[in-house]
Scaffold this motif. Structure first.
Motif, PDB file in Angstrom:
ATOM      1  N   ASP A  71       0.836  -1.214   0.000  1.00 35.63           N
ATOM      2  CA  ASP A  71       0.000   0.000   0.000  1.00 35.63           C
ATOM      3  C   ASP A  71       0.868   1.260   0.000  1.00 35.63           C
ATOM      4  O   ASP A  71       2.036   1.231   0.393  1.00 35.63           O
ATOM      5  N   THR A  72       0.278   2.345  -0.455  1.00 40.76           N
ATOM      6  CA  THR A  72       0.960   3.643  -0.422  1.00 40.76           C
ATOM      7  C   THR A  72       0.022   4.677   0.205  1.00 40.76           C
ATOM      8  O   THR A  72      -1.175   4.444   0.326  1.00 40.76           O
ATOM      9  N   VAL A  73       0.602   5.810   0.577  1.00 41.82           N
ATOM     10  CA  VAL A  73      -0.238   6.916   1.056  1.00 41.82           C
ATOM     11  C   VAL A  73      -0.872   7.599  -0.163  1.00 41.82           C
ATOM     12  O   VAL A  73      -0.517   7.324  -1.309  1.00 41.82           O
ATOM     13  N   LEU A  74      -1.795   8.507   0.099  1.00 38.24           N
ATOM     14  CA  LEU A  74      -2.447   9.290  -0.956  1.00 38.24           C
ATOM     15  C   LEU A  74      -1.636  10.571  -1.216  1.00 38.24           C
ATOM     16  O   LEU A  74      -0.886  10.980  -0.341  1.00 38.24           O
ATOM     17  N   PRO A  75      -1.794  11.237  -2.356  1.00 37.56           N
ATOM     18  CA  PRO A  75      -2.539  10.821  -3.538  1.00 37.56           C
ATOM     19  C   PRO A  75      -1.712   9.864  -4.396  1.00 37.56           C
ATOM     20  O   PRO A  75      -0.568  10.145  -4.718  1.00 37.56           O
TER      21      PRO A  75
END
Ligand SMILES: [Zn+2]
Length: 369
Positions: free
Chosen positions: A77-81
């Motif tokens: 997973d990654t942070v947004l955006p």
């Protein structure tokens, strides 16, 4: 030794896939296929189902019976955006076009691991039994790692490719932490007509605050009240105040003592004033400390020497999947992979650092063979 072009292309493919926390499905399918192509036994666990996500942790195993077992870990997973990431290669670095993060955190780690295993297989190099876990939802509280059944695989040593900073950095210490709201419930009254009928929650809080330890407590321990909310009107005795509190320490025992003492002081003062106290401070994940004599550090140092990168062991203030693995009793070291300015739209990574990290993983595998 590794194939630079292949790794970069693979990384760029992955960077283009949107994978916010709990929505890692597309990434999960992508890496699953890659691990299968490497001849690994691949399974997806139930972490996603449990946490309300659309994909579980992807786990791959490359058997080599009788050998030591290594766990290589990175998160999907990654942070947004992170929607429509458009990676750009310029002057030896990879960055986004400035409208999104890049997602080198932690897709660079994933591409390093895949490339290292490809290299080991292509060159018929001896290797330990390899377990790979690509975890979900790291960024929102290490949820994938918490649900990963590490006991089932019982690795001898775990390397987590998930720290910013240059290849060669090893995170040997992280703090224990706690945070939450403390609520003091006094009693409202008209401030002009009958203040003596009220209990001002802020006054109670003020008395307690002068008696607890705040700020820098010792070289290992800090605490803070960062937010205070209370009151309804200037002519009403403040009936309630909420204090947002956090504390950190590299010593779990010191943190426990600090929390107990803070709780005791607030309860005592509240009782004195006839107020009530609700303590919502809870402990987060455990910190850890790896001693210099640990074999996992020895392996890492030898690998660094082979790749000719400087080995720098140091503490950090943040957490990673290593915290969970160490808490469960498995030695885990988070290592620097060159990602820079993570969690911002200016995030970038030097290609040279990616190459060094992948080679470092190859050397770690050779070292443990
Ligand atoms: Zn990360």
């Amino acid at each position: 030794m590794i194939n630079r072009e292949r790794m970069i292309n693979n990384f760029i493919e992955m960077a283009r896939i949107s994978s916010p926390s709990l929505k890692e499905r597309e990434m999960a399918d992508y890496v699953k296929k890659q691990l299968q192509d490497l001849g690994m036994e691949v399974i997806e666990d139930g972490a996603g189902e449990k946490e309300g996500g659309n994909a579980g942790n992807i786990i791959g195993v490359l058997r080599n019976p009788g050998k030591k077992r290594i766990l290589l870990s990175a998160h999907m997973d990654t942070v947004l955006p992170c929607d429509k990431v458009n990676p750009i290669i310029e002057n030896g670095i990879i960055k986004s076009d400035g409208t999104t993060i890049l997602g080198g955190d932690d897709k660079a780690g994933i591409s390093n691991i895949i490339e290292a295993i490809k290299t080991i297989k292509e060159n018929n190099l001896d290797h330990p039994e390899i377990v790979v876990v690509f975890s979900i939802a790291e960024e929102i509280g290490l949820l994938g790692a918490k649900n990963f059944d590490i006991e089932k695989y019982s690795p001898d040593y775990t390397f987590v490719l998930d720290s910013s900073g240059k290849p060669g950095i090893g995170i040997i210490q992280t703090p224990f932490s706690a945070k939450g709201k403390m609520k003091i419930i006094g009693k409202p009254a008209h401030a002009g007509i009958a203040p003596e009928n009220g209990i001002n929650a802020l006054t109670v809080a003020a008395h307690a605050i002068t008696k607890i330890k705040l700020g820098r407590i010792d070289s290992e321990t800090t605490s803070n009240i960062g937010v205070v909310r209370g009151g309804e009107a200037v002519n009403i005795v403040m009936p309630e105040v909420i204090l947002q509190y956090e504390a950190r320490s590299f010593s779990g025992e010191k943190l426990d003592n600090l929390l107990a003492e803070t709780d005791r002081v607030f309860r005592e003062i509240c009782k004195e004033f006839g107020a009530e106290f609700e303590n919502g401070v809870t402990k987060g994940y455990s910190g850890y400390k790896l001693e210099d004599s640990e074999e996992i550090l020895n392996i890492f140092k030898k690998a660094c020497a082979q790749v000719e990168v400087e080995c720098v062991t140091k503490p950090t203030g943040g957490g990673s999947d290593s915290n969970i693995y160490n808490e469960k009793g498995y030695k885990a070291l988070t290592i620097g992979i060159g990602m820079t300015k993570v969690h911002t739209k200016e995030e970038y990574i030097e290609i040279e650092d990616m190459v060094k990290t992948a080679n470092l993983v190859v050397e770690i595998l050779k070292e443990m063979a």
